[in-house]
Design an enzyme around this catalytic site. Structure first.
Site, PDB file in Angstrom:
ATOM      1  N   THR A  62      10.881  14.078  54.894  1.00  0.00           N
ATOM      2  CA  THR A  62      10.665  12.822  55.574  1.00  0.00           C
ATOM      3  C   THR A  62      10.097  11.767  54.818  1.00  0.00           C
ATOM      4  O   THR A  62       9.144  12.382  53.778  1.00  0.00           O
ATOM      5  CB  THR A  62      10.404  12.891  56.968  1.00  0.00           C
ATOM      6  OG1 THR A  62       9.943  11.439  57.336  1.00  0.00           O
ATOM      7  CG2 THR A  62       9.201  13.510  57.277  1.00  0.00           C
ATOM      8  N   TYR A 102       3.574  15.078  63.021  1.00  0.00           N
ATOM      9  CA  TYR A 102       4.837  15.061  62.374  1.00  0.00           C
ATOM     10  C   TYR A 102       4.949  15.208  61.107  1.00  0.00           C
ATOM     11  O   TYR A 102       5.463  16.136  60.376  1.00  0.00           O
ATOM     12  CB  TYR A 102       5.838  13.997  63.002  1.00  0.00           C
ATOM     13  CG  TYR A 102       7.113  14.004  62.254  1.00  0.00           C
ATOM     14  CD1 TYR A 102       7.900  14.692  62.407  1.00  0.00           C
ATOM     15  CD2 TYR A 102       7.243  12.572  61.394  1.00  0.00           C
ATOM     16  CE1 TYR A 102       9.320  14.834  61.897  1.00  0.00           C
ATOM     17  CE2 TYR A 102       8.773  12.863  60.808  1.00  0.00           C
ATOM     18  CZ  TYR A 102       9.513  13.787  60.981  1.00  0.00           C
ATOM     19  OH  TYR A 102      10.792  13.583  60.481  1.00  0.00           O
TER      20      TYR A 102
END
Length: 298
Positions: free
Chosen positions: A104, A128
């Protein structure tokens, strides 16, 4: 031929990969609801599944992606995003399999003024991003044959994503306020899957010579506000929304506080993908138009 083990099964990208990987071999797509079940939060069970199937390639399209909830569930996010990829890397190396792992834009700080390169300094701002970065590091430390494919702002016609949320809200409300000071590259899940399969086909599933990190996003950039405006425009054209769909107003991140800090700038440079594989995803607007056209036909 040894099977291709695909993790995630019904996720946005994994769903598309089930189709695009099929010409390359037998695809065994698993998740925690499949048979056999595969739960990334249980590393020991994950290793058992890999050892039983003995795949020639492992494609990990599964992750803990609830960005805000991760702030309250750091241990679960770590097991899924950090520990599990490390286990997969170890097992892949042990049996001589390749590993494709999706990561990501959240591994970066988000304060750059130009697109991030693969080897730029990282600096995730929340749980995250930190757990995803540690997952990357675990894979790299293992030293096997791997690709880490970083993508961003993923959407598609199924699952939970910004596109589907906007289509629903635009049909329910008269006005929406959308953040205009976060910049990224909306990327269609189908194009991610198709590009990944093309990469694998061109290497004949041999990742050794091209092992490393690649950025895989659509060309161009916009804000969430710009993305929402384009969704509204094209959805009206396709008959997915009425002309009276919600008015969209630009707001700031400060106007819409969230538990986890979002990167202000998430654009990824993808010249390495083009240099190594001759692949470049088209403009994000083209992907959105194609996705909505397909949704209108179903």
């Amino acid at each position: 031929m040894k099977p291709i083990l695909l993790l995630g099964r019904n996720g946005q990208v994994a769903w598309e990969l089930r189709r695009t990987l099929a010409p390359l071999g037998q695809v065994v797509a698993l998740d925690r609801r499949s048979e056999p079940a595969l739960d990334l939060s249980w590393p020991d069970g994950l290793a058992d599944v890999v050892r039983t199937l003995k795949p020639g390639l492992i494609v990990n399209a599964a992750a803990y992606t609830a960005v805000d909830r991760a702030e309250q569930e750091p241990e679960l996010a770590q097991r899924i995003n950090t520990v599990a990829p490390g286990v997969l890397a170890e097992e892949a190396k042990r049996i001589g399999a390749g590993l494709v792992h999706f990561s990501t834009d959240y591994v970066f700080t988000g304060d750059a003024d130009r697109p991030y390169h693969e080897d730029d300094t990282t600096g995730p701002q929340g749980v995250y991003g930190r757990t995803k970065l540690k997952g990357e590091e675990a894979i790299r430390a293992c030293g096997g044959n791997y690709w880490i494919l970083r993508t961003a702002w993923v959407y598609g016609g199924r699952g939970h994503n910004f596109l589907l949320t906007m289509l629903r809200l635009m049909g329910e409300r008269s006005q929406l306020g959308i953040v205009d000071d976060q910049i990224g590259s909306p990327t269609w899940s189908r194009w991610i899957a198709e590009a990944s399969a093309q990469m694998l086909a061109r290497t004949r599933l041999n990742l050794q010579e091209s092992a490393g990190i690649y950025h895989l996003t659509c060309d161009g950039q916009t804000s969430w506000y710009g993305f929402a405006c384009k969704i509204r425009e094209l959805a009206v054209e396709q008959g997915l929304l009425p002309n009276s769909a919600a008015r969209i107003d630009a707001i700031t991140s400060a106007d819409f506080p969230t538990p986890a800090k979002r990167p202000a700038y998430s654009v990824l440079d993808h010249h390495r993908l083009e240099d190594y594989f001759g692949l470049r995803l088209p403009a994000w607007e083209s992907g959105l138009a194609a996705c909505l056209e397909g949704m209108a036909l179903t």
